[in-house]
Design a protein around this motif. Structure first.
Motif, PDB file in Angstrom:
ATOM      1  N   ASN A 295       0.810  -1.219   0.000  1.00  0.00           N
ATOM      2  CA  ASN A 295       0.000   0.000   0.000  1.00  0.00           C
ATOM      3  C   ASN A 295       0.848   1.276   0.000  1.00  0.00           C
ATOM      4  N   PHE A 296       2.057   1.179   0.503  1.00  0.00           N
ATOM      5  CA  PHE A 296       2.988   2.323   0.522  1.00  0.00           C
ATOM      6  C   PHE A 296       2.444   3.541   1.247  1.00  0.00           C
ATOM      7  N   GLN A 297       1.612   3.321   2.284  1.00  0.00           N
ATOM      8  CA  GLN A 297       1.095   4.476   3.003  1.00  0.00           C
ATOM      9  C   GLN A 297       1.664   4.610   4.397  1.00  0.00           C
ATOM     10  N   ASP A 298       2.581   3.707   4.819  1.00  0.00           N
ATOM     11  CA  ASP A 298       3.033   3.691   6.202  1.00  0.00           C
ATOM     12  C   ASP A 298       4.518   4.003   6.375  1.00  0.00           C
ATOM     13  N   ALA A 299       5.168   4.510   5.351  1.00  0.00           N
ATOM     14  CA  ALA A 299       6.618   4.636   5.418  1.00  0.00           C
ATOM     15  C   ALA A 299       7.092   5.599   6.489  1.00  0.00           C
ATOM     16  N   GLY A 300       6.232   6.525   6.926  1.00  0.00           N
ATOM     17  CA  GLY A 300       6.659   7.495   7.918  1.00  0.00           C
ATOM     18  C   GLY A 300       6.640   6.967   9.331  1.00  0.00           C
ATOM     19  N   ILE A 301       5.982   5.826   9.585  1.00  0.00           N
ATOM     20  CA  ILE A 301       5.885   5.250  10.920  1.00  0.00           C
ATOM     21  C   ILE A 301       6.362   3.805  10.817  1.00  0.00           C
ATOM     22  N   TYR A 302       7.556   3.532  11.311  1.00  0.00           N
ATOM     23  CA  TYR A 302       8.111   2.200  11.127  1.00  0.00           C
ATOM     24  C   TYR A 302       8.936   1.814  12.346  1.00  0.00           C
ATOM     25  N   ASP A 303       9.209   0.540  12.448  1.00  0.00           N
ATOM     26  CA  ASP A 303       9.968  -0.027  13.552  1.00  0.00           C
ATOM     27  C   ASP A 303      11.448   0.009  13.194  1.00  0.00           C
ATOM     28  N   ARG A 304      12.235   0.813  13.889  1.00  0.00           N
ATOM     29  CA  ARG A 304      13.654   0.940  13.556  1.00  0.00           C
ATOM     30  C   ARG A 304      14.438  -0.329  13.863  1.00  0.00           C
ATOM     31  N   SER A 305      13.879  -1.221  14.680  1.00  0.00           N
ATOM     32  CA  SER A 305      14.570  -2.492  14.908  1.00  0.00           C
ATOM     33  C   SER A 305      14.464  -3.397  13.690  1.00  0.00           C
ATOM     34  N   GLY A 306      13.534  -3.075  12.784  1.00  0.00           N
ATOM     35  CA  GLY A 306      13.365  -3.871  11.577  1.00  0.00           C
ATOM     36  C   GLY A 306      12.691  -5.203  11.798  1.00  0.00           C
ATOM     37  N   ILE A 307      11.969  -5.348  12.925  1.00  0.00           N
ATOM     38  CA  ILE A 307      11.376  -6.635  13.266  1.00  0.00           C
ATOM     39  C   ILE A 307       9.874  -6.662  13.041  1.00  0.00           C
TER      40      ILE A 307
ATOM     41  N   ASN B 196       5.977  -5.066  11.833  1.00  0.00           N
ATOM     42  CA  ASN B 196       5.213  -4.235  10.903  1.00  0.00           C
ATOM     43  C   ASN B 196       4.040  -3.608  11.632  1.00  0.00           C
ATOM     44  N   LEU B 197       3.871  -2.311  11.477  1.00  0.00           N
ATOM     45  CA  LEU B 197       2.793  -1.578  12.135  1.00  0.00           C
ATOM     46  C   LEU B 197       1.848  -1.018  11.090  1.00  0.00           C
ATOM     47  N   ASP B 198       0.555  -1.207  11.318  1.00  0.00           N
ATOM     48  CA  ASP B 198      -0.464  -0.634  10.442  1.00  0.00           C
ATOM     49  C   ASP B 198      -1.001   0.641  11.072  1.00  0.00           C
ATOM     50  N   THR B 199      -1.196   1.681  10.269  1.00  0.00           N
ATOM     51  CA  THR B 199      -1.864   2.877  10.750  1.00  0.00           C
ATOM     52  C   THR B 199      -3.359   2.709  10.544  1.00  0.00           C
ATOM     53  N   VAL B 200      -4.131   3.083  11.550  1.00  0.00           N
ATOM     54  CA  VAL B 200      -5.593   3.000  11.500  1.00  0.00           C
ATOM     55  C   VAL B 200      -6.145   4.412  11.663  1.00  0.00           C
ATOM     56  N   GLY B 201      -7.240   4.701  10.962  1.00  0.00           N
ATOM     57  CA  GLY B 201      -7.757   6.061  10.967  1.00  0.00           C
ATOM     58  C   GLY B 201      -6.787   6.957  10.225  1.00  0.00           C
TER      59      GLY B 201
END
Length: 213
Positions: A20-32, A34-39
């Motif tokens: 979806n390429f909509q979450d690049a600004g909020i990510y886990d720096r540990s690289g482990i 995946n977080l989904d943004t809701v709303g």
């Protein structure tokens, strides 16, 4: 002919890959994880503790979600959960993060405000202390051996004896396990450390962005 989508497409039957390429600004720096943004949870560049932005939640369905956390269960050992919090209405009941997957009977950690700023870890809720509207506060929940301690701005608050096997079937940041009681405000530098009790007495909160180790 078809109706052009007006929102990100979902993983329906027979989907082989979905970007979806909509979450690049909020990510886990540990690289482990995946977080989904809701709303419309999003990066706000005007209000921040460190760096170039913080996560903004408007109190109307915004949250970060990980429904398949990779080994985030805290278990029975030491841990540290910490973050910077800037809540804009601490008089309203709201949840800042939640590791439960249903009601309060689960042995899992959550931090919330409801007639006080509190944490819950499967036994009974404990008051952490007092926070103010529109102010950045460093929050830490730490288990050292059989004691869970809470801290606001490096000052110890409520504690409890707790050796529960703390689970994490789901992770919500900014709302409760069922997406209810969402928070209004901002979170920066959220970190979960397993196996390490980083703070066991009063301390000076970090003065720089947290490293990823």
């Amino acid at each position: 002919s078809y109706t052009v989508p007006t929102a990100p497409v979902s993983a329906i039957t027979n989907t082989s890959i979905l970007l979806n390429f909509q979450d690049a600004g909020i990510y886990d720096r540990s690289g482990i994880n995946n977080l989904d943004t809701v709303g419309n949870a999003q990066i706000d560049t005007a209000v921040k503790k460190y760096g170039t932005g913080s996560i903004e939640f408007d109190g109307s369905g915004d949250l970060l979600r990980n429904e398949n956390p990779n080994d985030l269960a805290l278990g029975t050992g030491d841990f540290t959960v910490e973050f910077w919090l800037n809540a804009t209405d601490v008089s309203a009941t709201q949840v800042f993060f939640d590791m439960r997957h249903d009601s309060n009977t689960n042995d899992a950690l959550t931090v919330f405000v409801s007639s006080g700023f509190k944490f819950y870890a499967g036994t009974s809720s404990k008051t952490i202390g007092t926070i103010s509207d529109g102010t950045w506060h460093h929050i830490a929940i730490v288990r050292d051996g059989s004691t869970i301690r809470s801290f606001i701005d490096g000052v110890a608050g409520g504690t409890e004896s707790n050796t529960n096997d703390l689970t994490c079937d789901e992770l919500r940041i900014g709302a409760r396990w069922d997406n209810g009681t969402p928070m209004t405000g901002f979170i920066d530098d959220f970190r979960i450390t397993k196996g390490v009790a980083r703070y066991t007495a009063n301390f000076t909160p970090p003065t720089d962005a947290l490293p990823k180790f």
